[in-house]
Design a protein around this motif. Structure first.
Motif, PDB file in Angstrom:
ATOM      1  N   ASP A  22      46.666  25.233   1.243  1.00  0.00           N
ATOM      2  CA  ASP A  22      45.230  25.168   1.499  1.00  0.00           C
ATOM      3  C   ASP A  22      44.510  26.238   0.685  1.00  0.00           C
ATOM      4  OD1 ASP A  22      42.636  24.975   2.410  1.00  0.00           O
ATOM      5  OD2 ASP A  22      43.084  25.588   4.471  1.00  0.00           O
ATOM      6  N   PHE A  23      44.121  25.885  -0.530  1.00  0.00           N
ATOM      7  CA  PHE A  23      43.384  26.812  -1.381  1.00  0.00           C
ATOM      8  C   PHE A  23      41.891  26.756  -1.081  1.00  0.00           C
ATOM      9  CE2 PHE A  23      47.387  26.346  -3.465  1.00  0.00           C
ATOM     10  CZ  PHE A  23      47.656  27.607  -3.962  1.00  0.00           C
ATOM     11  N   GLY A  24      41.456  25.744  -0.350  1.00  0.00           N
ATOM     12  CA  GLY A  24      40.045  25.611   0.011  1.00  0.00           C
ATOM     13  C   GLY A  24      39.541  26.778   0.831  1.00  0.00           C
ATOM     14  N   PHE A  25      40.361  27.268   1.750  1.00  0.00           N
ATOM     15  CA  PHE A  25      39.969  28.406   2.583  1.00  0.00           C
ATOM     16  C   PHE A  25      39.692  29.623   1.712  1.00  0.00           C
ATOM     17  CE2 PHE A  25      40.770  32.154   5.163  1.00  0.00           C
ATOM     18  CZ  PHE A  25      40.001  31.885   6.284  1.00  0.00           C
ATOM     19  N   ALA A  26      40.567  29.898   0.758  1.00  0.00           N
ATOM     20  CA  ALA A  26      40.371  31.034  -0.148  1.00  0.00           C
ATOM     21  C   ALA A  26      39.106  30.850  -0.977  1.00  0.00           C
ATOM     22  CB  ALA A  26      41.589  31.205  -1.059  1.00  0.00           C
ATOM     23  N   LYS A  27      38.875  29.647  -1.471  1.00  0.00           N
ATOM     24  CA  LYS A  27      37.678  29.384  -2.278  1.00  0.00           C
ATOM     25  C   LYS A  27      36.407  29.572  -1.460  1.00  0.00           C
ATOM     26  CE  LYS A  27      40.024  25.861  -4.980  1.00  0.00           C
ATOM     27  NZ  LYS A  27      40.037  24.420  -5.301  1.00  0.00           N
ATOM     28  N   ARG A  28      36.414  29.135  -0.201  1.00  0.00           N
ATOM     29  CA  ARG A  28      35.233  29.288   0.659  1.00  0.00           C
ATOM     30  C   ARG A  28      34.908  30.753   0.935  1.00  0.00           C
ATOM     31  NH1 ARG A  28      37.757  24.959   3.001  1.00  0.00           N
ATOM     32  NH2 ARG A  28      38.612  26.167   4.748  1.00  0.00           N
ATOM     33  N   HIS A  29      35.903  31.609   0.869  1.00  0.00           N
ATOM     34  CA  HIS A  29      35.678  33.031   1.138  1.00  0.00           C
ATOM     35  C   HIS A  29      35.589  33.882  -0.137  1.00  0.00           C
ATOM     36  CE1 HIS A  29      36.640  31.643   5.145  1.00  0.00           C
ATOM     37  NE2 HIS A  29      35.956  32.687   5.551  1.00  0.00           N
ATOM     38  N   LEU A  30      35.500  33.224  -1.277  1.00  0.00           N
ATOM     39  CA  LEU A  30      35.360  33.944  -2.537  1.00  0.00           C
ATOM     40  C   LEU A  30      34.167  34.903  -2.527  1.00  0.00           C
ATOM     41  CD1 LEU A  30      36.276  34.464  -5.447  1.00  0.00           C
ATOM     42  CD2 LEU A  30      34.968  32.426  -6.124  1.00  0.00           C
ATOM     43  N   PRO A  31      32.997  34.513  -2.021  1.00  0.00           N
ATOM     44  CA  PRO A  31      31.878  35.475  -1.999  1.00  0.00           C
ATOM     45  C   PRO A  31      32.198  36.747  -1.203  1.00  0.00           C
ATOM     46  CG  PRO A  31      31.060  33.261  -1.601  1.00  0.00           C
ATOM     47  CD  PRO A  31      32.566  33.190  -1.548  1.00  0.00           C
ATOM     48  N   GLU A  32      32.878  36.599  -0.087  1.00  0.00           N
ATOM     49  CA  GLU A  32      33.239  37.776   0.712  1.00  0.00           C
ATOM     50  C   GLU A  32      34.270  38.645  -0.002  1.00  0.00           C
ATOM     51  OE1 GLU A  32      31.413  34.870   3.364  1.00  0.00           O
ATOM     52  OE2 GLU A  32      33.233  34.637   2.179  1.00  0.00           O
ATOM     53  N   PHE A  33      35.235  38.019  -0.653  1.00  0.00           N
ATOM     54  CA  PHE A  33      36.235  38.778  -1.396  1.00  0.00           C
ATOM     55  C   PHE A  33      35.573  39.565  -2.535  1.00  0.00           C
ATOM     56  CE2 PHE A  33      39.326  35.169  -0.185  1.00  0.00           C
ATOM     57  CZ  PHE A  33      39.602  35.765   1.039  1.00  0.00           C
ATOM     58  N   ARG A  34      34.648  38.916  -3.214  1.00  0.00           N
ATOM     59  CA  ARG A  34      33.936  39.594  -4.298  1.00  0.00           C
ATOM     60  C   ARG A  34      33.108  40.751  -3.760  1.00  0.00           C
ATOM     61  NH1 ARG A  34      31.097  35.850  -8.679  1.00  0.00           N
ATOM     62  NH2 ARG A  34      30.755  37.942  -9.444  1.00  0.00           N
ATOM     63  N   ARG A  35      32.389  40.528  -2.650  1.00  0.00           N
ATOM     64  CA  ARG A  35      31.583  41.605  -2.057  1.00  0.00           C
ATOM     65  C   ARG A  35      32.442  42.795  -1.661  1.00  0.00           C
ATOM     66  NH1 ARG A  35      28.244  37.600  -0.124  1.00  0.00           N
ATOM     67  NH2 ARG A  35      29.407  37.268   1.795  1.00  0.00           N
ATOM     68  N   ASN A  36      33.615  42.529  -1.104  1.00  0.00           N
ATOM     69  CA  ASN A  36      34.506  43.608  -0.717  1.00  0.00           C
ATOM     70  C   ASN A  36      34.924  44.419  -1.944  1.00  0.00           C
ATOM     71  OD1 ASN A  36      36.244  45.045   1.240  1.00  0.00           O
ATOM     72  ND2 ASN A  36      37.902  44.118   0.062  1.00  0.00           N
ATOM     73  N   TRP A  37      35.333  43.726  -3.022  1.00  0.00           N
ATOM     74  CA  TRP A  37      35.749  44.429  -4.232  1.00  0.00           C
ATOM     75  C   TRP A  37      34.596  45.244  -4.805  1.00  0.00           C
ATOM     76  CZ3 TRP A  37      35.718  45.880  -9.229  1.00  0.00           C
ATOM     77  CH2 TRP A  37      36.933  46.276  -9.799  1.00  0.00           C
ATOM     78  N   GLU A  38      33.407  44.637  -4.850  1.00  0.00           N
ATOM     79  CA  GLU A  38      32.235  45.326  -5.395  1.00  0.00           C
ATOM     80  C   GLU A  38      31.898  46.563  -4.565  1.00  0.00           C
ATOM     81  OE1 GLU A  38      30.915  44.744  -8.211  1.00  0.00           O
ATOM     82  OE2 GLU A  38      31.587  42.712  -8.670  1.00  0.00           O
ATOM     83  N   SER A  39      32.037  46.475  -3.252  1.00  0.00           N
ATOM     84  CA  SER A  39      31.768  47.632  -2.393  1.00  0.00           C
ATOM     85  C   SER A  39      32.748  48.760  -2.682  1.00  0.00           C
ATOM     86  CB  SER A  39      31.836  47.241  -0.918  1.00  0.00           C
ATOM     87  OG  SER A  39      30.785  46.366  -0.608  1.00  0.00           O
ATOM     88  N   TRP A  40      34.009  48.404  -2.882  1.00  0.00           N
ATOM     89  CA  TRP A  40      34.997  49.413  -3.255  1.00  0.00           C
ATOM     90  C   TRP A  40      34.643  50.022  -4.609  1.00  0.00           C
ATOM     91  CZ3 TRP A  40      39.258  51.791  -1.200  1.00  0.00           C
ATOM     92  CH2 TRP A  40      39.633  51.388   0.083  1.00  0.00           C
ATOM     93  N   ALA A  41      34.225  49.202  -5.550  1.00  0.00           N
ATOM     94  CA  ALA A  41      33.900  49.714  -6.879  1.00  0.00           C
ATOM     95  C   ALA A  41      32.671  50.622  -6.838  1.00  0.00           C
ATOM     96  CB  ALA A  41      33.673  48.549  -7.847  1.00  0.00           C
ATOM     97  N   THR A  42      31.683  50.265  -6.040  1.00  0.00           N
ATOM     98  CA  THR A  42      30.470  51.079  -5.927  1.00  0.00           C
ATOM     99  C   THR A  42      30.780  52.410  -5.258  1.00  0.00           C
ATOM    100  OG1 THR A  42      29.096  49.105  -5.784  1.00  0.00           O
ATOM    101  CG2 THR A  42      28.134  51.148  -4.965  1.00  0.00           C
ATOM    102  N   GLY A  43      31.595  52.362  -4.225  1.00  0.00           N
ATOM    103  CA  GLY A  43      32.027  53.578  -3.560  1.00  0.00           C
ATOM    104  C   GLY A  43      31.130  54.002  -2.411  1.00  0.00           C
ATOM    105  N   TRP A  44      31.591  55.022  -1.683  1.00  0.00           N
ATOM    106  CA  TRP A  44      30.878  55.569  -0.538  1.00  0.00           C
ATOM    107  C   TRP A  44      31.456  56.940  -0.217  1.00  0.00           C
ATOM    108  CZ3 TRP A  44      34.634  52.003  -0.574  1.00  0.00           C
ATOM    109  CH2 TRP A  44      35.725  52.182   0.259  1.00  0.00           C
ATOM    110  N   LYS A  45      30.693  57.707   0.530  1.00  0.00           N
ATOM    111  CA  LYS A  45      31.144  59.051   0.924  1.00  0.00           C
ATOM    112  C   LYS A  45      32.032  58.965   2.153  1.00  0.00           C
ATOM    113  CE  LYS A  45      28.912  62.151  -1.621  1.00  0.00           C
ATOM    114  NZ  LYS A  45      29.597  62.923  -2.592  1.00  0.00           N
ATOM    115  N   LEU A  46      33.113  59.738   2.136  1.00  0.00           N
ATOM    116  CA  LEU A  46      34.021  59.853   3.268  1.00  0.00           C
ATOM    117  C   LEU A  46      33.890  61.243   3.882  1.00  0.00           C
ATOM    118  CD1 LEU A  46      37.112  58.223   1.573  1.00  0.00           C
ATOM    119  CD2 LEU A  46      35.815  57.260   3.448  1.00  0.00           C
TER     120      LEU A  46
END
Length: 183
Positions: A82-106
Motif C-alpha cells: 500500500d504505497f497510497g498511504f505514504a503518498k497521501r502523507h507526503l505533505p506531512e513528511f515534507r513539512r517534518n523534514w523542512e522543520s528539521w532543516a529550519t531548526g529550533w532552539k532546545l
C-alpha cells in the motif's frame, strides 16, 4: 496498542509520563514501531498511529525526539504493497523534514536543525533514541543518518506520486547530506 478518540496509537508507557505528548505518545520510537509492526494484517493500527503522529502528535508539534516517519512508512509500504498511504502523507513528511532543516532552539540554548556551515543536523544526545554517552550534543550520527533516510524516502514517495520536482529536490538533499556525512 491503545485506542483513543484519534484512533489507534502505540505507547511505551502504561502510566502517564510527564515527557509524553497527547495519548502518552512520544516520537522517539515511531520509526521502530512502524518497522516492527509491518507484519500486522490489520492496517488500521499503524495507519491510525502514523496519521496521528504526523498530523497531531509530537512529530507534527514539538520535535522533542528524533524519528523517521517517511522512511518507516515507505519500508512498511514495501511489505504491505500500500504505497497510497505514504503518498497521501507526503505533505506531512515534507513539512517534518523542512522543520528539521529550519531548526529550533532546545534547552540550554542548543540550536537543533540543519547547520548550513557544515551541512549536518545538530541535536541533543539524550533525545535521539540511542546511547547518549557515545557523543556530545551537536552533529549526532544517528540524527544525520535518519535525516538522510527521510530525504531518500521522501524522494521515492514523491517520485511514485508523480511529483518530479519534489523527488529531485529531496534526492539532491539526500545526496548533499550524504556528502557532508562522509566528509
Amino acid at each position: 496498542l491503545k485506542k483513543t478518540v484519534d484512533g489507534w496509537v502505540v505507547t511505551e508507557f502504561l502510566p502517564d509520563v510527564s515527557w509524553a505528548g497527547r495519548h502518552n505518545t512520544i516520537s522517539c520510537p515511531l520509526g521502530h514501531h512502524l518497522r516492527e509492526g509491518r507484519w500486522l494484517r490489520d492496517a488500521s493500527f499503524l495507519d491510525d498511529y502514523t496519521h496521528f503522529m504526523v498530523t497531531q502528535g509530537s512529530v507534527n508539534g514539538p520535535r522533542a525526539y528524533a524519528c523517521w516517519p517517511a522512511w518507516a512508512t515507505l519500508a512498511r509500504a514495501k511489505v504491505t504493497g500500500d504505497f497510497g498511504f505514504a503518498k497521501r502523507h507526503l505533505p506531512e513528511f515534507r513539512r517534518n523534514w523542512e522543520s528539521w532543516a529550519t531548526g529550533w532552539k532546545l534547552r540550554n540554548g542548543v540550536q537543533a536543525g540543519l547547520r548550513a556551515d557544515r551541512g549536518l543536523f545538530d541535536f541533543i544526545g539524550d533525545r535521539e533514541g540511542t546511547e547518549y554517552a557515545l557523543s556530545k550534543d551537536g552533529a549526532r550520527p544517528m540524527v544525520n543518518a535518519a535525516m538522510w533516510a527521510e530525504a531518500t524516502a521522501i524522494a521515492k514517495i514523491a517520485a511514485d506520486a508523480g511529483d518530479t520536482a519534489a523527488a529531485e529536490l529531496f534526492a539532491q538533499r539526500a545526496a548533499q547530506l550524504e556528502g557532508s556525512i562522509g566528509a
